[in-house]
Design a protein around this motif. Structure first.
Motif, PDB file in Angstrom:
ATOM      1  N   ARG A 355       0.834  -1.198   0.000  1.00 17.57           N
ATOM      2  CA  ARG A 355       0.000   0.000   0.000  1.00 17.57           C
ATOM      3  C   ARG A 355       0.875   1.257   0.000  1.00 17.57           C
ATOM      4  O   ARG A 355       0.575   2.236  -0.700  1.00 17.57           O
ATOM      5  N   ASP A 356       1.982   1.227   0.769  1.00 19.78           N
ATOM      6  CA  ASP A 356       2.926   2.352   0.753  1.00 19.78           C
ATOM      7  C   ASP A 356       3.557   2.523  -0.629  1.00 19.78           C
ATOM      8  O   ASP A 356       3.811   3.643  -1.078  1.00 19.78           O
ATOM      9  N   ALA A 357       3.816   1.397  -1.301  1.00 20.64           N
ATOM     10  CA  ALA A 357       4.422   1.457  -2.632  1.00 20.64           C
ATOM     11  C   ALA A 357       3.494   2.167  -3.610  1.00 20.64           C
ATOM     12  O   ALA A 357       3.943   2.975  -4.449  1.00 20.64           O
ATOM     13  N   LEU A 358       2.193   1.901  -3.517  1.00 28.37           N
ATOM     14  CA  LEU A 358       1.238   2.579  -4.393  1.00 28.37           C
ATOM     15  C   LEU A 358       1.208   4.078  -4.121  1.00 28.37           C
ATOM     16  O   LEU A 358       1.165   4.897  -5.048  1.00 28.37           O
ATOM     17  N   ALA A 359       1.249   4.452  -2.832  1.00 30.34           N
ATOM     18  CA  ALA A 359       1.253   5.876  -2.475  1.00 30.34           C
ATOM     19  C   ALA A 359       2.530   6.556  -2.976  1.00 30.34           C
ATOM     20  O   ALA A 359       2.491   7.694  -3.472  1.00 30.34           O
ATOM     21  N   ARG A 360       3.652   5.869  -2.876  1.00 32.07           N
ATOM     22  CA  ARG A 360       4.918   6.453  -3.338  1.00 32.07           C
ATOM     23  C   ARG A 360       4.914   6.625  -4.852  1.00 32.07           C
ATOM     24  O   ARG A 360       5.416   7.632  -5.380  1.00 32.07           O
ATOM     25  N   LEU A 361       4.379   5.641  -5.555  1.00 38.34           N
ATOM     26  CA  LEU A 361       4.294   5.773  -7.008  1.00 38.34           C
ATOM     27  C   LEU A 361       3.477   6.998  -7.397  1.00 38.34           C
ATOM     28  O   LEU A 361       3.848   7.752  -8.307  1.00 38.34           O
TER      29      LEU A 361
END
Length: 467
Positions: A355-361
């Motif tokens: 979920r953090d990876a999606l926000a960072r993208l």
């Protein structure tokens, strides 16, 4: 007599003078004055300084005699030449060393002239995975996931800067007050980050992420407990079926290692373009084009960024694009590539969860300066990314895949995702984490794409049909 014994002997008090003749009859002699205090033996620091002085003198003589234009790649020839001159200098200065001392001194001097000085033994030690130099007097290593301090030291900041220059000069890079930090790599592929004053307050700082001389294989990951056979069989099928994959994880969690292994599943005959800040990937396929960013020159010109390379790669007829790590605006161009016929592309990203990876993208796409609404960006991400593989560095120092998550689409304003595999920890045993990556019982929506590629996975891989 050893070198250290001779140094001690040279600083010992002089021998006592012969006993005087017996006194003749006469008045009683006056009592002798109290003896002078005995001179203390040289300290360890004194011996070390004397040894360093001897090493420096011999090394400077050798450097003065060697041609400055010598080809440093001819290692064996140069070693023989240095040894010949080394023996000549010892004979000329009448320096006698024991066999052990001679070998130790010779290897240190060779490391200074041909290698990386005090770092050379650490670089040769395959049990060390990371080297951290915090100024000239503090050198730490990581071994088996644990950090420990070594007894390795540099003479001073100047000595450390000479080694730094030896690292960056062959790459055409520089590090000075105007550019006080740089990413570089060693010839073996190890990644190096360098920070110097004025932004470092403790002197030059060097961090080296060592790479295995022989790249890790799928079998190694399974043996080390980083993955299971079922997960690796699934990921292999995903790569072959051209599923877009993001490997997410924290610093030192094994992202690049896993990306390297996944890229090994790409079939021969495809044109692969890799884009990295410092080339680390070790692809074994024949048709691979490796691109690397370039920092600005001393005038601040000539910089080539990751985004420049991603845009250019689209003009190079790639079948797959592999970006070593998305850090900024290049994420937008990477998503565009994944959405426009370059399926099977892969990248890594720093994030602590899928979920953090999606926000960072999403944040990185905004860094590209695009004037897109958040929903449009999320649509791009949901259409481009099929799978996020989350890695983690555990408390016991081990590195594991802890989650495999499928991106399913967009519902309203939220990207929907389903976990296909997750790591379950059962406890601790002997200081090691006990657990296993287990399937959640859910089959991915893109299973039809695997079947179209002629790949059929047994339902048991996903935990279906198990009791």
């Amino acid at each position: 007599m050893s070198l250290l014994r001779r140094i001690q002997g040279s600083q010992s008090p002089p021998a006592a003078s012969p006993s005087p003749e017996p006194a003749r009859p006469g008045p009683a002699p006056e009592p002798p004055p109290p003896s002078a205090p005995r001179r203390p033996l040289p300290t360890t620091t004194g011996l070390r300084d004397a040894y360093a002085d001897l090493k420096s003198r011999i090394q400077n003589k050798l450097l003065a005699e060697l041609e400055p234009t010598l080809d440093l790649s001819r290692t064996e020839e140069l070693r023989a030449m240095i040894e010949e001159k080394f023996d000549a200098v010892l004979a000329e200065d009448h320096i006698v060393l024991s066999r052990l001392e001679r070998q130790r001194l010779f290897e240190q001097i060779v490391a200074e002239i041909l290698g990386y000085g005090p770092l050379e033994p650490l670089l040769q030690d395959d049990t060390i995975t990371e080297i951290m130099v915090n100024g000239p007097k503090k050198v730490y290593i990581e071994r088996n996931g644990k950090i420990e301090r070594t007894n390795v030291v540099f003479e001073d900041d100047e000595h450390l800067m000479r080694i730094i220059e030896r690292i960056v000069a062959p790459l055409g890079r520089r590090v000075d007050e105007s550019m006080p930090y740089v990413d570089a790599r060693l010839p073996d592929g190890s990644r190096v980050n360098i920070v110097i004053p004025p932004i470092s307050l403790i002197g030059p700082v060097v961090t080296i992420r060592k790479f295995y001389r022989t790249p890790l294989t799928v079998e190694d990951l399974i043996r080390l407990g980083s993955a299971t056979p079922e997960v690796m069989e699934f990921l292999k099928a995903c790569v072959q079926a051209r599923i877009n994959i993001v490997v997410s994880g924290g610093t030192g969690s094994g992202k690049t290692t896993l990306l390297n292994i996944l890229s090994g599943f790409i079939p021969e005959g495809e044109r692969i373009i890799t884009i990295e800040n410092a080339a680390e990937l070790q692809l074994r396929q024949e048709h691979v084009v490796t691109l690397e960013t370039r920092p600005p020159n001393i005038e601040g010109k000539g910089e080539i960024t990751m985004r420049d390379l991603v845009i250019n790669a689209l003009r190079m007829r790639p079948d797959r694009i592999i970006v070593g790590e998305c850090r900024g605006g290049e994420a937008f161009d990477m998503l565009q590539a994944m959405n426009t016929g370059h399926e099977g592309s892969m990248t890594t990203i720093h994030a602590n969860s899928p979920r953090d990876a999606l926000a960072r993208l999403e944040n990185m796409v905004l860094m590209a300066g695009t004037d897109l609404p958040h929903r449009a960006i999320r649509e791009q991400i949901a259409m481009a990314i099929d799978l996020i593989v989350q890695t983690s560095r555990m408390r016991d120092g081990s590195r594991k895949i802890v989650s495999v998550t499928e991106i399913q689409g967009l519902e309203g304003e939220v990207i929907t995702a389903t976990e296909l595999f997750k790591f379950e920890q059962y406890g601790m045993e002997g200081g090691k984490i006990v657990g296993r990556l287990v399937p959640t019982g859910i089959r991915p929506r893109f299973i039809d794409r695997l079947e179209e590629a002629g790949i059929r996975l047994p339902p048991s891989i996903f935990g279906i049909g198990r009791r």
